[in-house]
Scaffold this motif. Structure first.
Motif, PDB file in Angstrom:
ATOM      1  N   ALA A  74       2.243   7.886  -2.653  1.00  9.70           N
ATOM      2  CA  ALA A  74       3.194   8.390  -3.641  1.00  9.70           C
ATOM      3  C   ALA A  74       4.577   8.593  -3.034  1.00  9.70           C
ATOM      4  O   ALA A  74       5.593   8.460  -3.729  1.00  9.70           O
ATOM      5  CB  ALA A  74       2.687   9.700  -4.235  1.00  9.70           C
ATOM      6  N   ARG A  75       4.644   8.898  -1.753  1.00 11.92           N
ATOM      7  CA  ARG A  75       5.941   9.063  -1.091  1.00 11.92           C
ATOM      8  C   ARG A  75       6.660   7.731  -0.917  1.00 11.92           C
ATOM      9  O   ARG A  75       7.890   7.667  -0.983  1.00 11.92           O
ATOM     10  CB  ARG A  75       5.752   9.678   0.303  1.00 11.92           C
ATOM     11  CG  ARG A  75       5.335  11.134   0.324  1.00 11.92           C
ATOM     12  CD  ARG A  75       5.210  11.595   1.774  1.00 11.92           C
ATOM     13  NE  ARG A  75       4.599  12.908   1.879  1.00 11.92           N
ATOM     14  CZ  ARG A  75       4.269  13.482   3.035  1.00 11.92           C
ATOM     15  NH1 ARG A  75       4.498  12.853   4.177  1.00 11.92           N
ATOM     16  NH2 ARG A  75       3.725  14.687   3.050  1.00 11.92           N
ATOM     17  N   VAL A  76       5.897   6.665  -0.699  1.00 13.05           N
ATOM     18  CA  VAL A  76       6.486   5.395  -0.279  1.00 13.05           C
ATOM     19  C   VAL A  76       6.638   4.392  -1.411  1.00 13.05           C
ATOM     20  O   VAL A  76       7.694   3.769  -1.581  1.00 13.05           O
ATOM     21  CB  VAL A  76       5.632   4.783   0.864  1.00 13.05           C
ATOM     22  CG1 VAL A  76       6.097   3.375   1.183  1.00 13.05           C
ATOM     23  CG2 VAL A  76       5.686   5.675   2.095  1.00 13.05           C
ATOM     24  N   TYR A  77       5.589   4.197  -2.195  1.00 16.64           N
ATOM     25  CA  TYR A  77       5.610   3.170  -3.236  1.00 16.64           C
ATOM     26  C   TYR A  77       6.433   3.630  -4.439  1.00 16.64           C
ATOM     27  O   TYR A  77       6.426   4.815  -4.783  1.00 16.64           O
ATOM     28  CB  TYR A  77       4.187   2.863  -3.711  1.00 16.64           C
ATOM     29  CG  TYR A  77       3.444   1.846  -2.875  1.00 16.64           C
ATOM     30  CD1 TYR A  77       3.289   0.531  -3.308  1.00 16.64           C
ATOM     31  CD2 TYR A  77       2.874   2.201  -1.657  1.00 16.64           C
ATOM     32  CE1 TYR A  77       2.583  -0.401  -2.561  1.00 16.64           C
ATOM     33  CE2 TYR A  77       2.164   1.272  -0.887  1.00 16.64           C
ATOM     34  CZ  TYR A  77       2.021  -0.028  -1.350  1.00 16.64           C
ATOM     35  OH  TYR A  77       1.334  -0.954  -0.603  1.00 16.64           O
ATOM     36  N   PRO A  78       7.121   2.698  -5.113  1.00 15.26           N
ATOM     37  CA  PRO A  78       7.799   3.056  -6.369  1.00 15.26           C
ATOM     38  C   PRO A  78       6.779   3.550  -7.388  1.00 15.26           C
ATOM     39  O   PRO A  78       5.652   3.054  -7.443  1.00 15.26           O
ATOM     40  CB  PRO A  78       8.433   1.729  -6.815  1.00 15.26           C
ATOM     41  CG  PRO A  78       8.528   0.904  -5.573  1.00 15.26           C
ATOM     42  CD  PRO A  78       7.350   1.292  -4.731  1.00 15.26           C
ATOM     43  N   ALA A  79       7.184   4.528  -8.196  1.00 15.00           N
ATOM     44  CA  ALA A  79       6.260   5.140  -9.149  1.00 15.00           C
ATOM     45  C   ALA A  79       5.707   4.140 -10.150  1.00 15.00           C
ATOM     46  O   ALA A  79       4.589   4.308 -10.651  1.00 15.00           O
ATOM     47  CB  ALA A  79       6.955   6.282  -9.884  1.00 15.00           C
ATOM     48  N   ASP A  80       6.475   3.089 -10.440  1.00 14.24           N
ATOM     49  CA  ASP A  80       6.019   2.100 -11.426  1.00 14.24           C
ATOM     50  C   ASP A  80       5.296   0.924 -10.783  1.00 14.24           C
ATOM     51  O   ASP A  80       4.949  -0.035 -11.469  1.00 14.24           O
ATOM     52  CB  ASP A  80       7.195   1.594 -12.260  1.00 14.24           C
ATOM     53  CG  ASP A  80       8.276   0.926 -11.414  1.00 14.24           C
ATOM     54  OD1 ASP A  80       8.231   1.054 -10.162  1.00 14.24           O
ATOM     55  OD2 ASP A  80       9.173   0.271 -11.990  1.00 14.24           O
ATOM     56  N   ARG A  81       5.068   1.005  -9.446  1.00 12.02           N
ATOM     57  CA  ARG A  81       4.357  -0.082  -8.769  1.00 12.02           C
ATOM     58  C   ARG A  81       3.343   0.469  -7.768  1.00 12.02           C
ATOM     59  O   ARG A  81       3.203  -0.035  -6.652  1.00 12.02           O
ATOM     60  CB  ARG A  81       5.346  -1.017  -8.057  1.00 12.02           C
ATOM     61  CG  ARG A  81       6.028  -1.987  -9.011  1.00 12.02           C
ATOM     62  CD  ARG A  81       6.865  -3.023  -8.266  1.00 12.02           C
ATOM     63  NE  ARG A  81       6.111  -3.787  -7.269  1.00 12.02           N
ATOM     64  CZ  ARG A  81       5.301  -4.793  -7.562  1.00 12.02           C
ATOM     65  NH1 ARG A  81       5.088  -5.135  -8.819  1.00 12.02           N
ATOM     66  NH2 ARG A  81       4.697  -5.455  -6.603  1.00 12.02           N
ATOM     67  N   LEU A  82       2.636   1.489  -8.188  1.00 16.26           N
ATOM     68  CA  LEU A  82       1.613   2.048  -7.310  1.00 16.26           C
ATOM     69  C   LEU A  82       0.474   1.050  -7.148  1.00 16.26           C
ATOM     70  O   LEU A  82       0.086   0.373  -8.109  1.00 16.26           O
ATOM     71  CB  LEU A  82       1.070   3.355  -7.894  1.00 16.26           C
ATOM     72  CG  LEU A  82       2.046   4.533  -7.941  1.00 16.26           C
ATOM     73  CD1 LEU A  82       1.412   5.698  -8.691  1.00 16.26           C
ATOM     74  CD2 LEU A  82       2.455   4.955  -6.537  1.00 16.26           C
ATOM     75  N   PRO A  83      -0.115   0.940  -5.967  1.00 15.11           N
ATOM     76  CA  PRO A  83      -1.230   0.001  -5.764  1.00 15.11           C
ATOM     77  C   PRO A  83      -2.507   0.513  -6.407  1.00 15.11           C
ATOM     78  O   PRO A  83      -2.661   1.710  -6.676  1.00 15.11           O
ATOM     79  CB  PRO A  83      -1.370  -0.043  -4.238  1.00 15.11           C
ATOM     80  CG  PRO A  83      -0.902   1.311  -3.799  1.00 15.11           C
ATOM     81  CD  PRO A  83       0.225   1.675  -4.727  1.00 15.11           C
ATOM     82  N   ASP A  84      -3.440  -0.399  -6.666  1.00 12.68           N
ATOM     83  CA  ASP A  84      -4.778  -0.010  -7.080  1.00 12.68           C
ATOM     84  C   ASP A  84      -5.494   0.638  -5.895  1.00 12.68           C
ATOM     85  O   ASP A  84      -5.229   0.301  -4.732  1.00 12.68           O
ATOM     86  CB  ASP A  84      -5.581  -1.224  -7.551  1.00 12.68           C
ATOM     87  CG  ASP A  84      -5.030  -1.821  -8.844  1.00 12.68           C
ATOM     88  OD1 ASP A  84      -4.334  -1.095  -9.574  1.00 12.68           O
ATOM     89  OD2 ASP A  84      -5.288  -3.007  -9.102  1.00 12.68           O
ATOM     90  N   ILE A  85      -6.406   1.560  -6.187  1.00 12.97           N
ATOM     91  CA  ILE A  85      -7.119   2.304  -5.154  1.00 12.97           C
ATOM     92  C   ILE A  85      -8.623   2.079  -5.285  1.00 12.97           C
ATOM     93  O   ILE A  85      -9.169   2.123  -6.389  1.00 12.97           O
ATOM     94  CB  ILE A  85      -6.821   3.815  -5.264  1.00 12.97           C
ATOM     95  CG1 ILE A  85      -5.311   4.093  -5.219  1.00 12.97           C
ATOM     96  CG2 ILE A  85      -7.547   4.582  -4.160  1.00 12.97           C
ATOM     97  CD1 ILE A  85      -4.646   3.704  -3.924  1.00 12.97           C
ATOM     98  N   ALA A  86      -9.284   1.849  -4.145  1.00 13.77           N
ATOM     99  CA  ALA A  86     -10.744   1.794  -4.102  1.00 13.77           C
ATOM    100  C   ALA A  86     -11.209   2.827  -3.080  1.00 13.77           C
ATOM    101  O   ALA A  86     -10.774   2.786  -1.923  1.00 13.77           O
ATOM    102  CB  ALA A  86     -11.233   0.401  -3.714  1.00 13.77           C
ATOM    103  N   VAL A  87     -12.050   3.758  -3.487  1.00 12.58           N
ATOM    104  CA  VAL A  87     -12.508   4.841  -2.615  1.00 12.58           C
ATOM    105  C   VAL A  87     -13.942   4.571  -2.172  1.00 12.58           C
ATOM    106  O   VAL A  87     -14.847   4.458  -3.011  1.00 12.58           O
ATOM    107  CB  VAL A  87     -12.419   6.202  -3.332  1.00 12.58           C
ATOM    108  CG1 VAL A  87     -12.952   7.310  -2.422  1.00 12.58           C
ATOM    109  CG2 VAL A  87     -10.985   6.499  -3.753  1.00 12.58           C
TER     110      VAL A  87
END
Length: 316
Positions: A74-87
């Protein structure tokens, strides 16, 4: 699919499996294999992933690792281009994975992601924890609380409990431990008296002593436990629960919430307040625990809880 892996070698299940998986994954992913690090170290790693336009990030660890990674993203990526997450559920506590986990671990998960086939997904908005009037950097997480919850977590983190209690029952044990403590005269009054807490949200504010305060961005916990309910239907936002000091029918309420039920009497009882909000301010001297990490209060005793950015979590 092009993806990166944030791997916590210190997590419980990864320690059991040794370094074999890490070596295989690093051979496949190269520079997109990222060892878990401190919050600041993680931010630097994620900055490189963003520069390479990595659109999917796999987090291999427990709740603390997920919190650290989401904060960095959240600090680095633009808010409108957050990556998909797999946990990948590999930690001491896996509350997040129980709700939005990928469903596979190890090389089985890597191979599934390499296939690049369409996957199911769900959206969650983490809790954004910040300390107004300070220079402390905000953090993201998906389950937290203060007052009695912070006290109970200290018990749950004791060496005896960590060694013998089922790890995926962390929250259930934490809630149950408060009730058990009430059975002993020596600790009963100090538990029931709670701690001073002021809650301000949506133009509404109230003061009092809080037995336990909880908040989450999740939609499901382990084993059917669900200590929240929607006081107002169709309202979105973070879910929260505030239990007042000396609450009536505490054992009965705890038994219901551990089974994921909120009967009518509980919903209407003034000692139990649950709802949803996008933004709330707490005033308290209590520590705040977010995804297992304990944060000390600031000198101003202010804690802000906001609805964080929306992340898309992938499921195999």
């Amino acid at each position: 699919m092009r993806f990166a892996l944030i791997h916590n070698a210190r997590s419980r299940k990864n320690r059991r499996s040794g370094s074999v998986f890490a070596a295989e994954a690093k051979a496949i992913l190269g520079e997109n294999f990222v060892p878990s690090d401190s919050r600041e170290g993680m931010t630097e790693h994620v900055r490189h992933l963003c520069a390479r336009d990595v659109r999917t990030i796999v987090i291999d660890g427990g709740d603390g690792t997920v919190s650290t990674a989401l904060t960095a993203i959240a600090r680095v990526y633009p808010a409108d281009r957050l990556p998909d997450i797999a946990v990948l559920a590999s930690g001491n506590t896996n509350l997040i994975a129980n709700d939005v986990g990928f469903g596979l671990r190890g090389m089985e998960a890597i191979r599934r992601l390499q296939q690049g086939a369409a996957m199911r997904s769900s959206i969650r908005t983490p809790v954004r924890l910040s300390w107004p009037e300070t220079d402390r950097i905000p953090v993201l997480g998906l389950f937290g609380g203060c007052t009695g919850y912070a006290r109970a977590v200290r018990i749950a983190h004791s060496p005896t409990v960590v060694r013998f209690a089922p790890h995926d029952l962390a929250v259930g044990f934490t809630l149950l431990s408060t009730v058990v403590s009430l059975m002993f005269r020596k600790s009963r009054e100090s538990w029931l008296s709670g701690e001073p807490l002021r809650v301000e949200t949506s133009g509404h504010a109230y003061d009092g002593d809080s037995f336990m305060f909880l908040v989450t961005g999740l939609s499901r916990l382990s084993r059917g436990i669900w200590p929240f309910w929607d006081a107002e239907p169709n309202v979105e936002g973070l879910r929260y629960l505030d239990v007042g000091a000396h609450p009536e029918n505490l054992s009965r309420a705890t038994a219901a919430l551990l089974c994921g039920r909120a009967p009518r009497w509980l919903r209407r009882h003034p000692d139990y307040v649950s709802g949803r909000t996008d933004d709330m301010m707490l005033t308290t001297k209590s520590d705040f625990v977010l995804d297992g990490e304990v944060f000390a209060p600031s000198e101003h005793e202010k804690i802000r809880l906001e609805r964080g950015p929306a992340f898309r979590f992938l499921h195999a």
